[in-house]
Design a protein around this motif. Structure first.
Motif, PDB file in Angstrom:
ATOM      1  N   LEU A  31       0.827  -1.213   0.000  1.00 17.88           N
ATOM      2  CA  LEU A  31       0.000   0.000   0.000  1.00 17.88           C
ATOM      3  C   LEU A  31       0.858   1.258   0.000  1.00 17.88           C
ATOM      4  CD1 LEU A  31      -2.811  -1.001   2.509  1.00 17.88           C
ATOM      5  CD2 LEU A  31      -3.047  -0.658   0.045  1.00 17.88           C
ATOM      6  N   ILE A  32       1.930   1.256   0.782  1.00 20.56           N
ATOM      7  CA  ILE A  32       2.846   2.406   0.807  1.00 20.56           C
ATOM      8  C   ILE A  32       3.480   2.590  -0.567  1.00 20.56           C
ATOM      9  CG2 ILE A  32       5.035   3.267   1.745  1.00 20.56           C
ATOM     10  CD1 ILE A  32       2.764   3.561   3.688  1.00 20.56           C
ATOM     11  N   LYS A  33       3.928   1.488  -1.172  1.00 24.51           N
ATOM     12  CA  LYS A  33       4.544   1.551  -2.495  1.00 24.51           C
ATOM     13  C   LYS A  33       3.569   2.127  -3.522  1.00 24.51           C
ATOM     14  CE  LYS A  33       6.795  -1.494  -5.827  1.00 24.51           C
ATOM     15  NZ  LYS A  33       7.196  -2.874  -6.103  1.00 24.51           N
ATOM     16  N   LYS A  92       4.830   7.200  -8.778  1.00 24.47           N
ATOM     17  CA  LYS A  92       4.844   8.429  -9.570  1.00 24.47           C
ATOM     18  C   LYS A  92       4.607   8.085 -11.038  1.00 24.47           C
ATOM     19  CE  LYS A  92       8.335  10.460  -6.592  1.00 24.47           C
ATOM     20  NZ  LYS A  92       9.726  10.828  -6.482  1.00 24.47           N
ATOM     21  N   PRO A  93       4.002   9.004 -11.788  1.00 18.02           N
ATOM     22  CA  PRO A  93       3.865   8.767 -13.225  1.00 18.02           C
ATOM     23  C   PRO A  93       5.241   8.755 -13.886  1.00 18.02           C
ATOM     24  CG  PRO A  93       3.141  10.984 -12.657  1.00 18.02           C
ATOM     25  CD  PRO A  93       3.445  10.286 -11.376  1.00 18.02           C
ATOM     26  N   LYS A  94       5.327   8.128 -15.041  1.00 11.31           N
ATOM     27  CA  LYS A  94       6.610   7.937 -15.705  1.00 11.31           C
ATOM     28  C   LYS A  94       7.374   9.253 -15.897  1.00 11.31           C
ATOM     29  CE  LYS A  94       8.708   5.143 -19.233  1.00 11.31           C
ATOM     30  NZ  LYS A  94       9.289   4.094 -18.433  1.00 11.31           N
ATOM     31  N   ASP A  95       6.676  10.333 -16.239  1.00 15.19           N
ATOM     32  CA  ASP A  95       7.365  11.598 -16.489  1.00 15.19           C
ATOM     33  C   ASP A  95       7.877  12.277 -15.212  1.00 15.19           C
ATOM     34  OD1 ASP A  95       4.747  12.197 -15.659  1.00 15.19           O
ATOM     35  OD2 ASP A  95       4.671  14.020 -16.850  1.00 15.19           O
ATOM     36  N   LYS A  96       7.509  11.769 -14.043  1.00 12.35           N
ATOM     37  CA  LYS A  96       7.978  12.325 -12.768  1.00 12.35           C
ATOM     38  C   LYS A  96       9.066  11.467 -12.114  1.00 12.35           C
ATOM     39  CE  LYS A  96       4.823  15.580 -12.596  1.00 12.35           C
ATOM     40  NZ  LYS A  96       5.119  16.931 -12.877  1.00 12.35           N
ATOM     41  N   ARG A  97       9.391  10.325 -12.719  1.00  5.43           N
ATOM     42  CA  ARG A  97      10.399   9.419 -12.161  1.00  5.43           C
ATOM     43  C   ARG A  97      11.795   9.839 -12.572  1.00  5.43           C
ATOM     44  NH1 ARG A  97       7.684   4.111 -14.487  1.00  5.43           N
ATOM     45  NH2 ARG A  97       5.578   4.690 -13.950  1.00  5.43           N
TER      46      ARG A  97
END
Length: 71
Positions: A44-46, A51-56
C-alpha cells in the motif's frame, strides 16, 4: 540491552507509521481501517508513493547518452 531497546523503538515506530497511514487514508479517502487490515501494508505504501513515468528519475546511462547527443 541497548540493541533490544533500538529494536523495540523501531517496531513501535513502524506501528505508528502504519497507524498514521491508515489515519491519512481515512481522512483523505474515506477508507476504513477494517478495509486495510487484510492488505499488505508495504505494498500500500509503495502504491501510494508511485509516480507517473514523467515524474520518475531518469536512468543515469540514458541521461548521459542523451546529453552526449546519442540515442
Amino acid at each position: 540491552m541497548g540493541r533490544l531497546n533500538v529494536l523495540i523503538h523501531d517496531l513501535e515506530d513502524a506501528q505508528e507509521d502504519q497507524a498514521y497511514f491508515k489515519q491519512q487514508l481515512m481522512a483523505n479517502s474515506g477508507v476504513l481501517p477494517s478495509q486495510l487490515d487484510g492488505e499488505d501494508y508495504y505494498e500500500l505504501i509503495k502504491i501510494n508513493q508511485a509516480k507517473p513515468k514523467d515524474k520518475r528519475a531518469e536512468d543515469p546511462m540514458a541521461m548521459v547518452n542523451r546529453l552526449r547527443g546519442g540515442n
